[in-house]
Design an enzyme around this catalytic site. Structure first.
Site, PDB file in Angstrom:
ATOM      1  N   GLY A  63      17.950  -5.197 -35.586  1.00  0.00           N
ATOM      2  CA  GLY A  63      17.033  -5.766 -34.429  1.00  0.00           C
ATOM      3  C   GLY A  63      16.633  -7.701 -34.943  1.00  0.00           C
ATOM      4  O   GLY A  63      17.155  -8.004 -35.946  1.00  0.00           O
ATOM      5  N   LEU A  64      16.014  -7.811 -34.764  1.00  0.00           N
ATOM      6  CA  LEU A  64      14.718  -8.804 -35.284  1.00  0.00           C
ATOM      7  C   LEU A  64      15.350 -10.026 -35.377  1.00  0.00           C
ATOM      8  O   LEU A  64      16.471 -10.569 -36.602  1.00  0.00           O
ATOM      9  CB  LEU A  64      13.890  -8.486 -36.687  1.00  0.00           C
ATOM     10  CG  LEU A  64      12.920  -7.745 -36.715  1.00  0.00           C
ATOM     11  CD1 LEU A  64      12.606  -7.318 -38.104  1.00  0.00           C
ATOM     12  CD2 LEU A  64      12.095  -8.548 -35.551  1.00  0.00           C
ATOM     13  N   CYS A  65      16.511 -10.216 -34.135  1.00  0.00           N
ATOM     14  CA  CYS A  65      17.939 -11.085 -33.865  1.00  0.00           C
ATOM     15  C   CYS A  65      17.222 -11.783 -33.244  1.00  0.00           C
ATOM     16  O   CYS A  65      18.676 -12.103 -32.599  1.00  0.00           O
ATOM     17  CB  CYS A  65      19.281 -10.832 -34.895  1.00  0.00           C
ATOM     18  SG  CYS A  65      19.237  -9.507 -33.951  1.00  0.00           S
ATOM     19  N   GLY A  66      16.143 -12.158 -32.525  1.00  0.00           N
ATOM     20  CA  GLY A  66      16.163 -13.156 -31.392  1.00  0.00           C
ATOM     21  C   GLY A  66      16.650 -12.862 -30.332  1.00  0.00           C
ATOM     22  O   GLY A  66      17.113 -11.040 -29.994  1.00  0.00           O
ATOM     23  N   PHE A  87      19.985 -12.036 -29.640  1.00  0.00           N
ATOM     24  CA  PHE A  87      21.462 -11.585 -30.001  1.00  0.00           C
ATOM     25  C   PHE A  87      22.373 -10.782 -28.912  1.00  0.00           C
ATOM     26  O   PHE A  87      22.869 -10.381 -28.330  1.00  0.00           O
ATOM     27  CB  PHE A  87      21.341 -11.180 -31.697  1.00  0.00           C
ATOM     28  CG  PHE A  87      22.229 -10.911 -31.761  1.00  0.00           C
ATOM     29  CD1 PHE A  87      23.717 -11.897 -32.123  1.00  0.00           C
ATOM     30  CD2 PHE A  87      22.869  -9.873 -31.481  1.00  0.00           C
ATOM     31  CE1 PHE A  87      25.062 -11.602 -32.442  1.00  0.00           C
ATOM     32  CE2 PHE A  87      24.495  -9.438 -32.312  1.00  0.00           C
ATOM     33  CZ  PHE A  87      25.597 -10.343 -32.319  1.00  0.00           C
TER      34      PHE A  87
END
Lengths: 303, 159
Positions: free
Chosen positions: A86-89, A91
């Site tokens: 995760g931690l990709c907006g 996406f």
């Protein structure tokens, strides 16, 4: 006042978060560069493949090949490519919403049975909570993406398709448009769209056999082995290339999204530190003023 | 598109000689799914076709062939290049050779130890004669390993 110390603690914690997001941004920038290089490196093969295929398709009776067979779409596989992390907006959210739209549209049609092939841990978690039947789950592909992995996926799908277990396969993935932009793409993978072979888009009914042989035989090629056999060998390769490209695109898009998200997070942390510092100073000043007042009024009272 | 512009490069390389109208050199491209390995002008290419090795000189008739396991050799003047190749396709045009390789490795890139181990394993399987040995697969593995070793130089049987 204890308040000031509270602020100090908070500022310190925001700072350390910021350090993490900054580091993550740098890491994904490096990974993004590698992913982009891979896309570029894979491009010549894909282009040459297309060239060879279309020059062959024009000569060999391409229409008959099983991988081009257009059947009424009763059973469909949708391959959803998301990220492992995760931690990709937005996406993953974007791709999963896109996938849901596709799946629901297919389901809305009467008697279409849809199954999902999942790539990426985030997609698996999402589908686990929903009642779409899944067929295959592939995790940790992106740690070390190789053409062999794409081949494995492609071969599995081609098998299912040629054994008529499914009538169509679609790919849903994030396309890398720029560092800031990803685009959710839904692409038919099987049957192979005639346009991929430079053939007219008109459907190829089973009766239209060998019509391609007539016109384009201007250059007399030597074929080793026969054109049909070559075609048999080339088409699966083409599907592999498509899958590999989709995986590469998704990998690059993921890093781009993460980089942007982490950049924003770093900037937000900076703003937060600023506003916390301001508040803290205000309180500090207020308390100093208050203390002075107390001292002055105390001295005043003693007179 | 591959509209073959057969004689387009006739004068391209600026080197005299050769029959008039025939290309004097070949543009060789070798690509794998993950990289472009070779993009050079060469005088001669030898490819491991699935039906046997074939040498290509400038002006070759158009040919499309699948490739087996073997070595690709190419020459530009006195300079030679060599790769280990396993599977793929080649399109030959009078002035151009395009190789779509499944696997292709330059000598430097070959992991000799790994290839050696693969060879030993394949040999063991072939000699072992167990009931459920997949001979064909073991043979292919063996062939790949041998070619890798011979391209990487020493440490292997010769061809």
């Amino acid at each position: 006042m204890a308040n000031v110390r509270d602020f100090r603690t908070r500022i310190r914690s925001v700072r350390s978060t910021q350090q993490i997001t900054r580091a993550m941004k740098l890491v994904s920038a490096a990974k993004l560069r590698r992913a982009q290089e891979r896309i570029l490196a894979a491009r010549p093969y894909a282009e040459k493949m297309k060239e060879v295929l279309s020059s062959l398709a024009a000569r060999a009776g391409a229409g008959r090949h099983p991988l081009l067979a257009r059947r009424p779409e009763r059973r469909t596989i949708v391959v959803v490519i998301a990220a492992d992390k995760g931690l990709c907006g937005s996406f993953n959210t974007n791709i999963l919403n896109g996938a849901r739209a596709v799946l629901d549209r297919l389901r809305a049609q009467a008697d279409v049975e849809v199954r999902v092939d999942i790539v990426g841990r985030k997609a698996r978690d999402w589908f686990r909570r929903r009642d779409y039947p899944t067929r295959r789950v592939l995790l940790d592909l992106f740690r070390n993406l190789t053409p062999e992995q794409a081949r494995d996926i492609a071969v599995n799908l081609i098998d299912a398709f040629t054994r008529a277990e499914v009538d169509a396969v679609h790919l849903v993935y994030n396309e890398f448009k720029s560092v800031m932009q990803q685009r959710v793409v839904v692409e038919p993978l099987l049957p192979i769209p005639p346009a991929d072979l430079g053939l007219p888009a008109a459907g190829i009914p089973a009766g239209d056999t060998g019509a391609g042989g007539g016109g384009a035989a201007a250059e007399d090629y030597i074929y080793e082995p026969s054109p049909d056999r070559l075609f048999d060998a080339l088409l699966p390769r083409h599907v592999e290339t498509q899958v590999y490209r989709a995986l590469l695109e998704s990998a690059a898009a993921e890093q781009g999204a993460r980089m942007t998200a982490m950049e924003n997070a770093t900037r937000n942390a900076e703003e937060m530190v600023d506003s916390l510092t301001l508040q803290m100073n205000k309180i500090r000043q207020a308390s100093i003023t208050k203390e002075i007042l107390e001292v002055v009024s105390g001295a005043e009272a003693l007179k | 598109m591959a509209a073959p512009t057969a004689h387009a490069e006739t004068h391209g390389t600026g080197r005299p000689g050769g029959a008039p109208g025939l290309p004097v050199a070949i543009r060789l491209e070798i690509v794998t799914p993950s990289s472009r390995l070779v993009s050079e002008i060469v005088d001669e290419v030898i490819l491991p076709g699935s039906l046997g090795y074939l040498g290509v000189l400038p002006g070759h008739a158009p040919l499309l062939t699948s490739l087996g396991i073997g070595r690709v050799t190419y020459r530009r003047g006195p300079d030679r290049g060599e790769l280990a190749l396993a599977g793929g396709f080649a399109e030959v045009l009078p002035d151009r050779v395009t190789v779509l390789a499944d696997i292709a490795e330059r000598a430097e890139a070959i992991d000799r130890e790994r290839a050696g181990r693969a060879r030993d394993r394949a040999l063991k399987r072939l000699r072992g004669g167990e009931r459920n040995t997949d001979f064909e697969r073991a043979q292919i593995t063996l062939q790949k390993a041998l070619i890798r070793l011979s391209v990487a130089g020493r440490g292997g049987h010769d061809e």
